[in-house]
Scaffold this active site. Structure first.
Site, PDB file in Angstrom:
ATOM      1  N   GLU A  43    -134.744 156.908  25.482  1.00 22.67           N
ATOM      2  CA  GLU A  43    -133.754 155.891  25.131  1.00 22.67           C
ATOM      3  C   GLU A  43    -133.322 156.038  23.676  1.00 22.67           C
ATOM      4  OE1 GLU A  43    -134.452 152.233  28.050  1.00 22.67           O
ATOM      5  OE2 GLU A  43    -135.959 152.311  26.489  1.00 22.67           O
TER       6      GLU A  43
ATOM      7  N   CYS B 174    -145.391 158.186  24.485  1.00 24.57           N
ATOM      8  CA  CYS B 174    -146.039 158.263  23.176  1.00 24.57           C
ATOM      9  C   CYS B 174    -147.489 158.676  23.374  1.00 24.57           C
ATOM     10  CB  CYS B 174    -145.970 156.927  22.441  1.00 24.57           C
ATOM     11  SG  CYS B 174    -146.543 157.066  20.727  1.00 24.57           S
TER      12      CYS B 174
HETATM   13 FE1  SF4 Z   1    -145.517 152.436  19.991  1.00 22.36          FE
HETATM   14 FE2  SF4 Z   1    -147.647 153.009  18.503  1.00 22.36          FE
HETATM   15 FE3  SF4 Z   1    -146.326 154.950  19.785  1.00 22.36          FE
HETATM   16 FE4  SF4 Z   1    -145.195 153.718  17.657  1.00 22.36          FE
HETATM   17  S1  SF4 Z   1    -147.067 154.998  17.669  1.00 22.36           S
HETATM   18  S2  SF4 Z   1    -144.196 154.209  19.635  1.00 22.36           S
HETATM   19  S3  SF4 Z   1    -145.930 151.635  17.945  1.00 22.36           S
HETATM   20  S4  SF4 Z   1    -147.478 153.295  20.732  1.00 22.36           S
END
Ligand code: SF4
Ligand code: SAH
Length: 395
Positions: A107, A127
């Site tokens: 996105e 992530c």
């Molecule tokens: Fe979300 Fe943490 Fe990944 Fe940043 S590092 S996108 S806050 S899970």
């Protein structure tokens, strides 16, 4: 535009087998022309057409001969990612779900704000990390986005906003933040390359002072970004002591506050005109007391700083609540009185799940066998056109 498809990554090669020129830097374009036996200055022309003028049709490259345009069109393309879904919030924020050639989706969000317009770009599909308050963190890491994938979010946005033709002082997209899906410093090589492409004066030409990279705290990578791009730095702090930060931002267990603070203090070029932004999500009863605010002031003492307080944005199943407005105000006042700017970020695009930490796509990780098959198809495609040696390997 169609509705989001909850699908697995497509493993067939893109329908169009020509390699995409988007994502190549000047050196790589030069190599393309050298391999074709063409003059070097052509590379500069191509770079400008692609990144400064945003053309998508080789026939518009009027300073190149017709036969050369035809050869380029036969061998290459300049495609943007496909739009899977486009949503517009009642506050004007726009969110696009984009699909790359391999079927993975990410996105990108455009947030207009008066004269300013910020594009929030993604650096990964999913992530690697699992910050407890973040929706993206519930999506498993699928893959790093390549420089091409990242830059094409910006180019796509310029297309959508009609910015290529606009005079530079009237463009809608004025700033970029790496605050979309993913942890940019777990994809540092690709992110650095993308930032340098975005700020190249002969191309998209967005100043490094208008590009902010946000990290959850990958301390050892911070100095490199500063040295190699000069962009602004934002740190997702969220807690001022290790036990709480370990819980909220688990990467803190690997790089505790002491390491993070040392890395930030060493960030090249920090001064009052180039301050670090500390992001702090306001979680009711968790990190929002006045004592927490005082601890924050103490922690950042001596670092040119601004503090960005982010009201927690909920998502389905999230374990936290946002702090009360009164409490946020008390918190902000303590920071303000200590001499730091402490704006409370207005949540934008909440109705379309476009606000901080709400992004997520349906792409899932594919198996190793499928990935190898995809890589083989891609390598074959690139070998045919001599592009294989030019690519920076994906990290
Ligand atoms: Fe979300 Fe943490 Fe990944 Fe940043 S590092 S996108 S806050 S899970
Ligand atoms: N991975 C990077 C950049 C993407 S997240 C990082 O963590 O810094 C962008 C910002 O949104 C970060 O400061 C993140 O901590 C914050 N954020 C994540 N989830 C949120 C939520 N639910 N509400 C408010 N902010 C959130």
């Amino acid at each position: 535009m169609t509705a989001t498809a909850a699908h697995r990554a497509v493993i067939s090669p893109a329908a169009d087998p020509r390699p995409n020129l988007i994502g190549l830097d000047r050196g790589e374009m030069l190599a393309v022309f050298e391999a074709m036996g063409e003059a070097k200055f052509r590379a500069k022309q191509l770079f400008q057409w692609i990144y400064n003028r945003g053309v998508v049709d080789f026939d518009r490259m009027t300073n190149m001969s017709k036969p050369l345009r035809a050869v380029l069109a036969e061998r290459f393309r300049m495609d943007r990612p496909e739009i899977v879904k486009h949503q517009i919030s009642e506050d004007g924020t726009q969110k696009w779900l984009l699909r790359y050639d391999d079927g993975n989706e990410a996105e990108t969000v455009f947030i207009p704000d008066g004269e300013r317009g910020t594009l929030c770009v993604s650096s990964q599909v999913g992530c690697t990390l699992t910050c407890k308050f973040c929706h993206t963190g519930t999506q498993r890491m699928v893959r790093n986005l390549t420089p091409a994938d990242i830059v094409s979010q910006v180019m796509f946005a310029r297309d959508a906003l009609g910015d290529w033709e606009a005079p530079s002082d009237q463009r809608r997209l004025t700033n970029i933040v790496f605050m979309g899906m993913g942890e940019p410093l777990y994809n540092t090589d690709n992110v650095i390359k993308a930032i340098n492409l975005i700020q190249d004066g002969e191309g998209i030409a967005l100043s490094k002072r208008r590009i902010t990279l946000s990290t959850s705290g990958v301390a050892p990578e911070i100095a490199r970004v500063g040295a190699e791009t000069g962009c602004l730095l934002a740190i997702s702090l969220h807690a001022t002591n290790d036990p709480l930060r370990n819980e909220l931002v688990p990467i803190n267990r690997k790089y505790p506050l002491k390491d993070l603070m040392a890395a930030v203090k060493a960030y090249p070029g920090l001064n009052n005109a180039k301050r670090v932004t500390w992001e702090y999500v306001m979680l009711k009863g968790v990190n929002d007391s006045e004592a927490d605010a005082r601890a924050l002031v103490k922690l950042i003492k001596g670092v040119p700083s601004k503090v960005n307080l982010i009201p927690f944005n909920g998502w389905p199943g999230s374990p936290y609540e946002c702090s009360d407005p009164d409490q946020i105000k008390k918190f902000a006042d303590i920071i303000w009185k200590a001499g730091y700017s402490s704006p409370v970020r207005t949540p934008r695009g909440q109705d379309i799940l476009a606000a901080c930490g709400q992004l997520k796509s349906d792409s899932q990780r594919i198996g190793k066998r499928e990935r190898m098959k995809m890589a083989a198809v891609q390598a074959e495609k690139e070998a045919e056109t001599g592009l294989a040696e030019l690519r920076t390997p994906e990290s």
